[in-house]
Design an enzyme around this catalytic site. Structure first.
Site, short mmCIF file in Angstrom:
data_model
loop_
_atom_site.label_atom_id
_atom_site.label_comp_id
_atom_site.label_asym_id
_atom_site.label_seq_id
_atom_site.Cartn_x
_atom_site.Cartn_y
_atom_site.Cartn_z
N LYS A 132 1.16 -1.12 0.51
CA LYS A 132 0.20 -0.15 0.29
C LYS A 132 0.38 1.41 0.33
CE LYS A 132 -4.38 0.62 0.55
NZ LYS A 132 -5.81 -0.04 -0.08
N ASP A 134 -6.89 4.81 -4.47
CA ASP A 134 -7.15 4.22 -2.90
C ASP A 134 -8.19 5.49 -2.94
OD1 ASP A 134 -7.64 2.17 -0.51
OD2 ASP A 134 -7.68 4.11 0.07
P1 NDP Z 1 -12.62 8.01 -2.73
O1 NDP Z 1 -11.47 8.44 -2.29
O2 NDP Z 1 -13.99 7.57 -4.28
O3 NDP Z 1 -14.50 7.76 -1.64
C1 NDP Z 1 -14.02 8.02 -0.62
C2 NDP Z 1 -15.25 8.65 0.28
O4 NDP Z 1 -15.25 9.01 1.83
C3 NDP Z 1 -15.45 9.94 -0.10
O5 NDP Z 1 -16.76 10.14 -0.26
C4 NDP Z 1 -15.09 10.42 1.50
O6 NDP Z 1 -15.44 12.41 1.55
C5 NDP Z 1 -15.41 9.66 2.77
N1 NDP Z 1 -14.07 9.72 3.09
C6 NDP Z 1 -12.86 9.50 3.24
N2 NDP Z 1 -12.06 9.54 3.79
C7 NDP Z 1 -13.27 10.52 4.79
C8 NDP Z 1 -12.84 10.46 7.01
N3 NDP Z 1 -11.72 10.99 7.06
N4 NDP Z 1 -13.75 11.26 6.87
C9 NDP Z 1 -15.63 11.09 6.79
N5 NDP Z 1 -15.27 10.74 5.26
C10 NDP Z 1 -14.09 10.28 4.55
O7 NDP Z 1 -11.72 6.38 -1.91
P2 NDP Z 1 -12.71 5.02 -2.40
O8 NDP Z 1 -14.12 5.06 -2.19
O9 NDP Z 1 -11.84 4.56 -3.78
O10 NDP Z 1 -12.45 4.63 -1.40
C11 NDP Z 1 -13.42 4.23 0.03
C12 NDP Z 1 -12.98 3.22 0.90
O11 NDP Z 1 -12.57 2.28 0.32
C13 NDP Z 1 -11.40 3.50 1.29
O12 NDP Z 1 -11.85 2.84 2.82
C14 NDP Z 1 -10.72 2.12 0.70
O13 NDP Z 1 -9.39 2.34 0.77
C15 NDP Z 1 -11.42 1.39 0.89
N6 NDP Z 1 -10.79 0.61 -0.83
C16 NDP Z 1 -11.27 1.13 -2.12
C17 NDP Z 1 -11.16 -0.41 -3.49
C18 NDP Z 1 -10.55 0.60 -4.18
O14 NDP Z 1 -10.71 -0.04 -4.99
N7 NDP Z 1 -10.94 2.22 -4.89
C19 NDP Z 1 -10.61 -0.63 -2.98
C20 NDP Z 1 -10.67 -1.35 -1.56
C21 NDP Z 1 -11.53 -0.66 -0.43
P3 NDP Z 1 -14.65 13.37 1.20
O15 NDP Z 1 -15.07 13.47 -0.16
O16 NDP Z 1 -15.57 14.57 2.05
O17 NDP Z 1 -13.50 13.50 1.88
O1 2IT Z 2 -7.89 -1.46 -0.54
C1 2IT Z 2 -7.68 -2.35 -1.68
O2 2IT Z 2 -7.81 -3.36 -2.07
C2 2IT Z 2 -7.43 -0.91 -3.13
N1 2IT Z 2 -7.61 0.06 -2.77
C3 2IT Z 2 -7.82 -1.86 -4.55
C4 2IT Z 2 -6.12 -2.52 -4.43
C5 2IT Z 2 -5.95 -2.58 -6.17
O3 2IT Z 2 -4.64 -3.17 -6.67
O4 2IT Z 2 -6.72 -2.19 -6.86
#
Ligand code: NDP
Ligand code: 2IT
Length: 447
Positions: free
Chosen positions: A129, A169
């Site tokens: 990561k 992420d």
């Molecule tokens: P994005 O940046 O697309 O979206 C994040 C969302 O979460 C936004 O709505 C954001 O609000 C909110 N958010 C982030 N940080 C905070 C915080 N500290 N407090 C409150 N709200 C918060 O990220 P992703 O959708 O990609 O990721 C979301 C989660 O999913 C994370 O935990 C990530 O690790 C996990 N994840 C992502 C994957 C991926 O493929 N993208 C795969 C597996 C897990 P705001 O815009 O107001 O900051």
């Molecule tokens: O938390 C996760 O699994 C991710 N942000 C996606 C990682 C990836 O390599 O697609």
């Protein structure tokens, strides 16, 4: 807290000592160790070869300076990270997070989780990561590009399609992956598509990667509900966040007949019993990069500033925003509201106290390692397509994703049964992920 037996307690004490102040990392390690009691009892070779101790120590941790120039000509400074946690099963694989809260403890917790999650997918990928404390909010495209170029100017020497393959992420999506890939290509003079995943569809990306994490989470819950003779049809669903994972989780819930009644961002939440208008929400959050209050103003939904989205009663809760966003109090509120399933679309969004409250109330709880593994699994499908210079259809790729999520669901339940924790997705995910990595580490010797 569940007590740890002697050997696991010693490992945890060593982790606390070696990684002071890294609270999220401690939490993630403890959560896995709490599942491993029955495993070390059955298989002492893991303790003898110090496999668990070695697993808690990243193979490599990189921290670097990221200077860049903003639109006003001022020099800005951020810190970059890449933690290459474990490569027993394949090249390090895992996302990059750009958020002001990022520090080593966050990157290590995410890298640690990634090791087990990636094993669960059954694909040949290790865990890593990275990210930066860079805050993309309010930055122009040109600033984002200069930041990404500076970040990659250091990172490029550590990554590669057979070495370490980053992706997105929080704060890192298609735009950022484009700038990162462009700079990698320029510096190395190689069109090495498999070095990053989450690429655009016209330059090496995979169908369904954008949707994969959210869709995968919902496929998993579909199996959970089906095992209880139920479905999403007519269910009230609350999704936290409104980023990549949240939007596509919401989309798949709607496709399966559920009603997404609320979602959020860091400024508050919106609630609408008729269901969220996803096309409008995508336009506001993805295309215009606006705050969620703008969605409320344009849709007529109610906006609750600074409120907790977990106050909205629902049947299924999908925390898809960030770590520790759902605590014990929120869990109690969900239980009172009749919630039957909580599945983590985000990484570690539920606090340990929340998990205890949910489990003791009989709510089915699915940890992120299992529930959100569809994102990285589809990244591995993107790597497969890149390696064979092929590109698959949306339908084929989505079917593969559904099959992988179904496989993870089965594997969690089978493993939980085998180790005397029937029905526990936490035990099943932790033990199945752990034993796969641990067996590979034993085979590879003391490295
Ligand atoms: P994005 O940046 O697309 O979206 C994040 C969302 O979460 C936004 O709505 C954001 O609000 C909110 N958010 C982030 N940080 C905070 C915080 N500290 N407090 C409150 N709200 C918060 O990220 P992703 O959708 O990609 O990721 C979301 C989660 O999913 C994370 O935990 C990530 O690790 C996990 N994840 C992502 C994957 C991926 O493929 N993208 C795969 C597996 C897990 P705001 O815009 O107001 O900051
Ligand atoms: O938390 C996760 O699994 C991710 N942000 C996606 C990682 C990836 O390599 O697609």
């Amino acid at each position: 807290m569940t007590a740890l037996d002697d050997a696991l307690g010693d490992v945890y004490t060593e982790v606390l000592r070696r990684n002071p102040g890294e609270l999220e990392f401690h939490q993630a390690v403890r959560e896995v160790l709490e599942s491993l009691g029955p495993v070390v009892a059955k298989r002492p070779q893991y303790t003898d070869a110090a496999v668990i101790r070695r697993l808690c120590e990243p193979e490599r941790q990189l921290i670097f300076r990221v200077p860049w120039v903003d639109d006003a000509g001022r020099v800005q400074l951020n810190r970059g990270f890449r933690v290459e946690f474990n490569s027993a099963l394949g090249p390090y694989k895992g996302g990059l997070r750009f958020h002001p809260s990022v520090y080593l403890g966050i990157v290590k917790f995410l890298g640690f989780e990634q090791v087990f999650k990636n094993a669960l997918t059954g694909m040949p990928i290790g865990g890593g990561k990275g990210g930066s404390d860079f805050d993309p909010k309010g930055r122009s495209d040109a600033e984002i590009m200069r930041f990404c170029q500076s970040f990659m100017t250091e990172l490029y020497r550590h990554i590669g399609e057979h070495t370490d393959v980053p992706a997105g992420d929080i704060g890192v999506g298609g735009r950022e992956i484009g700038y990162l890939f462009g700079q990698y290509k320029r510096i190395t003079n190689r069109y090495e598509s498999g070095v990053l995943t989450g690429k655009g569809l016209t330059w090496g990306g995979s169908q369904v990667r954008t949707e994969a994490t959210g869709y995968g989470t919902v496929f998993f819950v579909q199996d959970v509900l089906a095992a209880r003779g139920a479905s999403f049809d007519g269910r009230r669903v609350v999704v936290s966040g409104s980023g990549n994972v949240a939007l596509y989780a919401a989309e798949k819930v709607q496709q399966l007949g559920g009603v997404v009644v609320a979602c959020s961002d860091s400024s508050g939440y919106v609630v609408d019993d008729k269901g969220i208008d996803l096309e409008l929400l995508k336009d506001v959050k993805q295309a215009r990069r606006e705050r969620i209050a703008v969605y409320a103003a344009e849709s007529g939904a109610r906006f609750v500033e600074d409120g907790s989205v977990w106050d909205v009663p629902c049947d299924v809760a999908l925390p898809c925003a960030t770590q520790n966003e759902l605590d014990g109090g929120h869990a109690e509120t969900l239980v009172r509201g009749g919630c039957v399933v909580v599945a983590e679309g985000a990484n570690m969004p539920c606090t340990p106290q929340a998990v205890r409250v949910l489990e003791s109330a009989g709510v089915v709880f699915v940890p992120g390692k299992a529930a959100n593994a569809g994102g990285v699994a589809t990244s591995a499908l993107e790597m497969q397509q890149n390696a064979s210079r092929d590109s698959w259809s949306f339908e084929h790729t989505e079917a593969r994703l559904a099959e992988i999520m179904h496989g993870i669901h089965e594997r969690c339940l089978e493993t939980a049964d085998e180790y005397g924790r029937p029905g526990s997705y936490v035990a099943g995910a932790n033990i199945a992920g752990f034993t796969q990595v641990a067996d590979a580490m034993l085979a590879l010797g003391v490295i």
